[in-house]
Design an enzyme around this catalytic site. Sequence first.
Site, PDB file in Angstrom:
ATOM      1  N   PHE A   1       0.931  -1.068   0.039  1.00 47.65           N
ATOM      2  CA  PHE A   1       0.070  -0.008   0.002  1.00 47.65           C
ATOM      3  C   PHE A   1       0.927   1.123   0.053  1.00 47.65           C
ATOM      4  CE2 PHE A   1      -2.782  -3.005   2.410  1.00 47.65           C
ATOM      5  CZ  PHE A   1      -4.015  -2.830   1.631  1.00 47.65           C
TER       6      PHE A   1
ATOM      7  N   SER B   1      -4.988   1.921  -9.012  1.00 51.53           N
ATOM      8  CA  SER B   1      -6.131   3.051  -9.053  1.00 51.53           C
ATOM      9  C   SER B   1      -6.837   3.027 -10.312  1.00 51.53           C
ATOM     10  CB  SER B   1      -5.416   4.473  -8.664  1.00 51.53           C
ATOM     11  OG  SER B   1      -6.217   5.521  -9.020  1.00 51.53           O
TER      12      SER B   1
ATOM     13  N   TYR C   1       0.708  11.564 -10.247  1.00 48.97           N
ATOM     14  CA  TYR C   1       0.386  10.354  -9.234  1.00 48.97           C
ATOM     15  C   TYR C   1      -0.197   9.329 -10.234  1.00 48.97           C
ATOM     16  CZ  TYR C   1      -3.066   7.789  -6.655  1.00 48.97           C
ATOM     17  OH  TYR C   1      -4.025   6.777  -6.563  1.00 48.97           O
TER      18      TYR C   1
ATOM     19  N   LYS D   1       1.266   5.187 -10.787  1.00 48.14           N
ATOM     20  CA  LYS D   1       0.373   3.982 -10.760  1.00 48.14           C
ATOM     21  C   LYS D   1       0.658   3.170 -11.935  1.00 48.14           C
ATOM     22  CE  LYS D   1      -1.315   4.346  -6.478  1.00 48.14           C
ATOM     23  NZ  LYS D   1      -0.387   3.382  -5.499  1.00 48.14           N
TER      24      LYS D   1
ATOM     25  N   ASP E   1     -10.543  16.768 -13.708  1.00 45.78           N
ATOM     26  CA  ASP E   1     -11.830  16.039 -13.586  1.00 45.78           C
ATOM     27  C   ASP E   1     -12.547  15.567 -14.614  1.00 45.78           C
ATOM     28  OD1 ASP E   1     -11.148  16.037 -10.420  1.00 45.78           O
ATOM     29  OD2 ASP E   1     -12.883  17.393 -10.173  1.00 45.78           O
TER      30      ASP E   1
HETATM   31  N1  UFG Z   1     -15.075  17.325  -5.216  1.00 48.95           N
HETATM   32  C1  UFG Z   1     -16.031  18.389  -4.994  1.00 48.95           C
HETATM   33  N2  UFG Z   1     -15.537  19.195  -3.665  1.00 48.95           N
HETATM   34  C2  UFG Z   1     -14.120  18.835  -3.194  1.00 48.95           C
HETATM   35  C3  UFG Z   1     -13.747  17.735  -3.552  1.00 48.95           C
HETATM   36  C4  UFG Z   1     -14.321  16.810  -4.566  1.00 48.95           C
HETATM   37  O1  UFG Z   1     -16.864  18.779  -5.671  1.00 48.95           O
HETATM   38  O2  UFG Z   1     -13.710  19.502  -2.138  1.00 48.95           O
HETATM   39  C5  UFG Z   1     -15.845  16.253  -6.170  1.00 48.95           C
HETATM   40  C6  UFG Z   1     -14.848  16.151  -7.428  1.00 48.95           C
HETATM   41  O3  UFG Z   1     -14.949  17.320  -8.386  1.00 48.95           O
HETATM   42  C7  UFG Z   1     -15.353  14.888  -7.912  1.00 48.95           C
HETATM   43  C8  UFG Z   1     -15.840  14.037  -6.531  1.00 48.95           C
HETATM   44  O4  UFG Z   1     -16.172  15.257  -5.648  1.00 48.95           O
HETATM   45  O5  UFG Z   1     -16.408  15.208  -8.781  1.00 48.95           O
HETATM   46  C9  UFG Z   1     -14.746  13.150  -6.134  1.00 48.95           C
HETATM   47  O6  UFG Z   1     -13.568  13.877  -5.931  1.00 48.95           O
HETATM   48  P1  UFG Z   1     -12.453  13.143  -5.055  1.00 48.95           P
HETATM   49  O7  UFG Z   1     -11.214  14.014  -4.868  1.00 48.95           O
HETATM   50  O8  UFG Z   1     -13.028  12.738  -3.783  1.00 48.95           O
HETATM   51  O9  UFG Z   1     -12.007  11.967  -5.865  1.00 48.95           O
HETATM   52  P2  UFG Z   1     -11.496  11.650  -7.402  1.00 48.95           P
HETATM   53  O10 UFG Z   1     -12.322  11.033  -8.089  1.00 48.95           O
HETATM   54  O11 UFG Z   1     -11.074  12.954  -8.177  1.00 48.95           O
HETATM   55  O12 UFG Z   1     -10.143  10.966  -7.223  1.00 48.95           O
HETATM   56  C10 UFG Z   1     -10.058   9.699  -6.475  1.00 48.95           C
HETATM   57  C11 UFG Z   1      -8.676   9.550  -5.886  1.00 48.95           C
HETATM   58  C12 UFG Z   1      -7.557   9.783  -6.901  1.00 48.95           C
HETATM   59  C13 UFG Z   1      -7.888   8.545  -7.878  1.00 48.95           C
HETATM   60  C14 UFG Z   1      -9.174   8.713  -8.521  1.00 48.95           C
HETATM   61  C15 UFG Z   1      -9.373   7.490  -9.608  1.00 48.95           C
HETATM   62  O13 UFG Z   1      -8.552  10.630  -4.891  1.00 48.95           O
HETATM   63  O14 UFG Z   1      -6.475   9.042  -6.061  1.00 48.95           O
HETATM   64  O15 UFG Z   1     -10.303   8.738  -7.659  1.00 48.95           O
HETATM   65  O16 UFG Z   1     -10.493   7.561 -10.035  1.00 48.95           O
HETATM   66  F1  UFG Z   1      -6.973   8.706  -8.653  1.00 48.95           F
END
Ligand code: UFG
Length: 340
Positions: free
Chosen positions: A86, A130, A153, A157, A299
């Site tokens: 991990f 991931s 990042y 991976k 995103d």
């Molecule tokens: N989001 C918000 N506000 C925030 C944080 C996130 O609106 O403060 C939204 C993002 O735009 C997205 C969703 O919530 O639509 C999820 O965002 P996260 O940051 O929680 O997760 P991600 O899908 O962007 O990323 C995650 C992991 C990464 C990995 C990825 C794989 O954090 O390590 O999934 O798909 F690479």
Amino acid sequence: MSLLITGGTGYIGSHTVVELQTLVSEQTPSQDIIIVDDLSNSSTVVLDRVKQITNKTVTFIKADVCDYNAINAIFDQYDIDAVIHFAGHKAVGESNEKPLSYYHNNVSGTVTLLQVMAEHNVKKLVFSSSATVYGDNVSPLNESMPTSATNPYGQTKLMVEHILFDLAKSDSEWSIACLRYFNPIGAHSSGLIGENPNGIPNNLLPYVAQVAVGRLAQLQVFGDDYDTVDGTGVRDYIHVVDLAQGHVKALQNLDKISGCKAINLGTGNGTSVLEIVNTFKEISGQDIPYKIAPRRAGDLATVYANADLANELLGWQATRNLYTMIEDTWRWQSENPQGF
Ligand code: UFG
């Protein structure tokens, strides 16, 4: 025989240790667990909490996977049979600012670990990959799609996946499961362990949880003009205990995996940011103020898994629904408002 868990005091690592100690010992003679972690993003309090949950102790060694001598000494001392790896850096934004640190930790660290494993004839590995390796493929994402990455990042991976495929090709004795995680959330139902990010959280759930508990004032919702159910981003959230159980299944089925196999660990369902916020509000009874902000760079609108392969190969599927994921997140956050 011992099982080595790198990054075992982290969020997913600690939940996996708990599941290994409960599920595995019920089914097979228990294996000693050795955790190696440099504590750069975790705390030894986790070890006490894990012991409170399982009533069992683990061996803990503070070391960095990049440190060849330290890792080599662990393999000399213990009769290690398999590794769950991990340990690694995981923040997308930070990886843009500190790419060398990410390549060093995630790629060089893994190569060092693999070298030591090969030298000790230990060729069973479960690796934390991931869903980020799917780049901008259209969901549902399956393991035969082409891979790509858009930030350091994600590159680390993907690079490690390539290294693992090449290694397995060069020597058929290796059995490697590359588990591609979707969005892990939730916490152990005891409320004793959970996600405890350093500083301001980057990910949605810890951010929402800290708003609900009053540590942060307001959530920013990154974009409400995506082509989704309500305009906000859709992700495949998976309960961390389901994810942990996926690791146990992968370990138990490594013998059936010849070479290196990429396997999705997701639920196959998508949930929007506003659906998360509303469910969190309902479960916690707290107000969760938010404002709509511009889209976050990099995103995608929608990301979710095709989770069939894990079921076929490992007999695993996620069983916990969104309600349980959020209930468990809230229990952890409200009982540990400042984390560990
Ligand atoms: N989001 C918000 N506000 C925030 C944080 C996130 O609106 O403060 C939204 C993002 O735009 C997205 C969703 O919530 O639509 C999820 O965002 P996260 O940051 O929680 O997760 P991600 O899908 O962007 O990323 C995650 C992991 C990464 C990995 C990825 C794989 O954090 O390590 O999934 O798909 F690479």
